[in-house]
Structure formats: structure tokens, C-alpha cells
Scaffold this motif. Sequence first.
Motif, PDB file in Angstrom:
ATOM      1  N   VAL A 125       0.903  -1.379   0.114  1.00 12.50           N
ATOM      2  CA  VAL A 125      -0.030  -0.132   0.111  1.00 12.50           C
ATOM      3  C   VAL A 125       0.983   1.211   0.045  1.00 12.50           C
ATOM      4  N   PRO A 126       0.447   2.260  -0.341  1.00 15.55           N
ATOM      5  CA  PRO A 126       1.108   3.705  -0.160  1.00 15.55           C
ATOM      6  C   PRO A 126       1.445   3.919   1.323  1.00 15.55           C
ATOM      7  N   LEU A 149       4.036   5.778  -3.460  1.00 19.89           N
ATOM      8  CA  LEU A 149       3.163   4.618  -4.021  1.00 19.89           C
ATOM      9  C   LEU A 149       3.941   3.281  -4.198  1.00 19.89           C
ATOM     10  N   TRP A 153       0.990  -0.016  -8.025  1.00 19.63           N
ATOM     11  CA  TRP A 153      -0.212   0.361  -7.435  1.00 19.63           C
ATOM     12  C   TRP A 153      -1.320   1.090  -8.253  1.00 19.63           C
ATOM     13  N   GLN A 154      -2.688   0.586  -8.059  1.00 19.45           N
ATOM     14  CA  GLN A 154      -3.846   1.325  -8.864  1.00 19.45           C
ATOM     15  C   GLN A 154      -4.763   1.848  -7.775  1.00 19.45           C
ATOM     16  N   ASP A 155      -4.928   3.058  -7.918  1.00 13.54           N
ATOM     17  CA  ASP A 155      -5.908   3.761  -6.891  1.00 13.54           C
ATOM     18  C   ASP A 155      -7.338   3.139  -7.112  1.00 13.54           C
ATOM     19  N   ARG A 191       6.436   7.822  -6.686  1.00 13.15           N
ATOM     20  CA  ARG A 191       6.449   6.216  -6.715  1.00 13.15           C
ATOM     21  C   ARG A 191       7.691   5.642  -6.319  1.00 13.15           C
ATOM     22  N   ARG A 273      -6.553  -0.954   1.771  1.00  6.08           N
ATOM     23  CA  ARG A 273      -6.573  -0.444   0.575  1.00  6.08           C
ATOM     24  C   ARG A 273      -7.626   0.662   0.343  1.00  6.08           C
TER      25      ARG A 273
END
Length: 545
Positions: A125-126, A149, A153-155, A191, A273
Motif C-alpha cells: 500500500v502507499p 506509491l 499500485w492502482q488507485d 513512486r 486499500r
Amino acid sequence: MSETREIGRRRVLGIGGALGLTAVTALTTAARLARHPASTGGQLRSGVPLPPAFQAPLPLPSVLKPVSASGGVDRYEITQREAPLEILPGVKTPMWTYGGTFPGPTIEARRGRPVTVTHHNELPVPSVVHLHGGRAPATSDGYPTDLVLPRNWQDPSSHMTHGAHDMGGMGGTQGMQGALGMRDPRAVVTRLTRDYSFPMDQRPTLLWYHDHRMDFTAPAIWRGLAGLHIVRDDAEDSLGLPSGPCELPLMIADRAFDDHGNLHYPSLDPTLREQPGVEEAYLAGVLGDVILVNGAPWPVHEVTAVRHRLRVLNASNARHYDLEAVTDDGRRLDLVQVGADQGLLATPVTHRSLPIAPAERYDVVVDFGVVPVGGRVRIVNRLGSGRTRDVMAFKVARKATDHSRVPRDLSYDLPTWRRSDATRIRDFSFRAGRMHGGHGWLIGGLPFDPARSDVTTRLGDVEVWRLIADVHHPVHLHLVGFRVLSRSGRKPLPHDAGLKDTVSLRPGESAEIITRFDGYRGRYLFHCHNAEHEDMGMMANLEII
């Protein structure tokens, strides 16, 4: 959010009852959440068998070595990653770590020598890193939406954030969908890596670094994202306080474990998440039934019969402690306080017991020379019961010559702000409330909004803030230290001495603090450091212009 006035002498001296009516509603709302006066929160129960107290040796966190010291800057690298650690004897517990350990490695810095720490995020996770108590430019303070990030990672919201900045150069810009359903146009997102730079232009003291990701700070710290950062200087070194093996950092934190030895935490979304928050029984805070010191359960440490300097941090999410040192024959040893959150006191203060709220630090000297060889000293939490009453123990193993001392005068560089220096006064209530149809924790009746400016002040201004609580709220200001002027209209308590960055408000209590907003311009925070309260809205923005 706040009530602000230019203040004359009468206003400064007469603010004692300004928030009385506000408190009535707050206390009524929170009555069911205050289990008893000693704690705010719900306690988890571990499913795995727990070890007896005072058998595990006290671990001492490793001191991180810089990867470079060129150009007058000490540079460090830390990788945030998952790791299986033996917290309970014979049991491997998956944890999120700084550098593969809990606590993370300690950084030792010298006053005036800049430090840069490069963090690499290999977590799922971020993350965000905040140096608690550090005086840093806003870009390195760890604002909750300034995310690092992880790879791929996908929001979860699948929306792009307009106005956020991606410094990583590795694809599209993505922001964070928080519990408040809003975006932060000022967020600076990277990132994989981020450099945090700290000028170290501050008094010598014990700081700590921890995750500060918006909406998910509490479970991230619970999973292990915490470490120590010590600032030293020549003046402190010359005092003759206990040092070397007689100086012990002690990170106290409670946790709970499930039937398999994994950390137990009541997240609504265990993946951390999408959906923040905890189960209803733990809305007031999460308490564990295992007391860890430096990552070990109820440890024991052998000491020589001399003075020891204990650098104590309460890294618990919500648990308060009232610590005392007790011999096996029932004698209480003096706890001689020499420092607070932001460094040395002017003169020592002697306590028989010492209350410490989440995120507070106390620097105390204990004289084991009054204990016979073979004797034992237990550190006890007077607010605990059952297993949570014990914290750790010291076993006096041998005699030694004590070359340390506790001088009568400790520091001459404490600020001397006076009420007459203040340009304004602000009033803030910290209380339970409703937020978007659910439970929240509010400052001035409002939940946190990264897009809203709550307090704007000028660089260099001195202000008096009055804070009032419904239940326990340890209130933390970023960037600056402060002095406690009063509690509920009376004198500060003995443990309020010195320069602090976190003040513990007890149920129904108010406090006045005074500070000078110096150092840097930019966007900072103030918030409750009950980590569950923080995640459920009890934060506010502080803009220094």
C-alpha cells in the motif's frame, strides 16, 4: 474551526470558561465511549498463549549507519517491507517494517548537521513518513496525502487526481481516495522512493518516525511502522548524564495477536486499500493486551547498580500509561525527569509516577544504585490491570562505580514566551461527532479536510491556544514545540515541564499552550495522536505564511 481574537491583557487573563458550554455537548456525546477514567478505547484479547513476564531479554534497536556523509549531510536509506518477526517466543508474526525490524533502526543525528533519509516503499500500500517532533520543511514533514506509491499500485477509486504532483516520473499521477471522499490538489505523490530532508536545527531530544498515511495511520503503526531518531549535541554530552550502555531507549507499545500469532487489529478493510476505520467496539481507540518494549513482550534487562537514563516513548495507538519503578519489596524509586518531548528541561523534576500518553516522550534517570545486587525493579503501569499492569523489569546484576550525574542546571536555551508576546488566541474543542453519516472525531466540530485551511498564521508569530477534550486526547502540533501554561484554569502539572509537542488532555479537561510558529512556511498539521481518532477525522491544517 477556531475562535481567533487579537488579545489584550484582559482577554489573555480571562479565558478560563470560554469553552464551558461547548464541553457539555461533547461530554454527553462521548459518555458511552469513555470506559473508565484511566483509558479511552476497547481492548482486544489475544488468541495465542502469551509468555510469562520478565523472561524475554530487552532488545536494543540497531543504530543505522549513513550510506554517505559527503557535503556535510548524513544520508540514510530505509526500505519499508513486510517481514516475519519473532515477537512472541517461538512464533513468527508477519509485520510491516522499516528495514526488516520492529522497531525500525534508530537514526542518531547531531544538532546542526543535516540528515536526508531515502525511503523505499516495498509494501502493498502507499506510505508516508513523519518525523514526529522534527523541525522540517513542509515538503519533508510527511503530510498525509504526500504518498509514496508502491510498484504497480492502482488507485482503488480508479480516478485521476487533477493538480496532484507525481515526482516519481513513472507513469500517471494518482492521488488518494480517503474516507472523506475528496482529493487533495496540493498532494505531492512519488513512486517507490522519496527523500525526506531534516536540517536538524533543533534541540537535542528523542524523536520518532512513523507512517502518517491519511485514513490508515493507526493500522500501519500497529503493523510495525515506527522507529526512533535521536538528536544530540555537545552541550548535552558535557552534562555527565548516564550514557553508553546506561542510556536505554524504551519504545512502549501494546499489541494483540490472533490464534495463529498474527497481529490482531479490527480494521474494516484488512487490506488497508479502500475502507478506513475500525469495528464499532473500537471506535474510541484500539488497546492490546500484550505490552511490548522495543518489540519484546514484558522484557527484562540486566543493569549495573548505577544511574540509568531511560528515553521513554509511548508508541501505542491509544493506550495511556502511568509508570512507576517498584522494587520487589514494594519500594518506589524516584523517576528524575531531565527531558520532555522537545529536549532537556531547565532543571530536573522528580516524580514517583509518570503519566505518558500516546506519542509523548520522557527522559528520566533512575538510580539502580539503591537496589541490592540480585534485586529486581519492575516498571508498572498504574492504569493497567491484569497483564497490562506489567511493562518490563530490570535486574540489578553487579556493582559498579557511577561516573554519571544529574546536574541542577540542565539547559539554558528554553524559550521564554510570555502571554504578552501572543498576537492572538485560538480555541479548539476535541470531541466525538458525526461525520458523513457515521461516527467521527472532530476538531472544532469539523472532520479533517486536506483542501480546507483551518488555521493560518504568520511565520514568527506567538500564539496561545486553548484546547478542550471530551475523552482522552493527546494533541500533537507538527513543526513547533510549545509550553503548557495551564490545565483547566490551574497551574500545569509537574510532568508538563519543559518544551513539548504533545499534550495529554484527560476527559473533560482543558489546557492552554503557548508557542511561536517559526522555522518554515508551508502546510502542517495538528491532530489527536490517538491514532484511531486521527484516522476518523481528528486532524486539522496549519498554514504558516
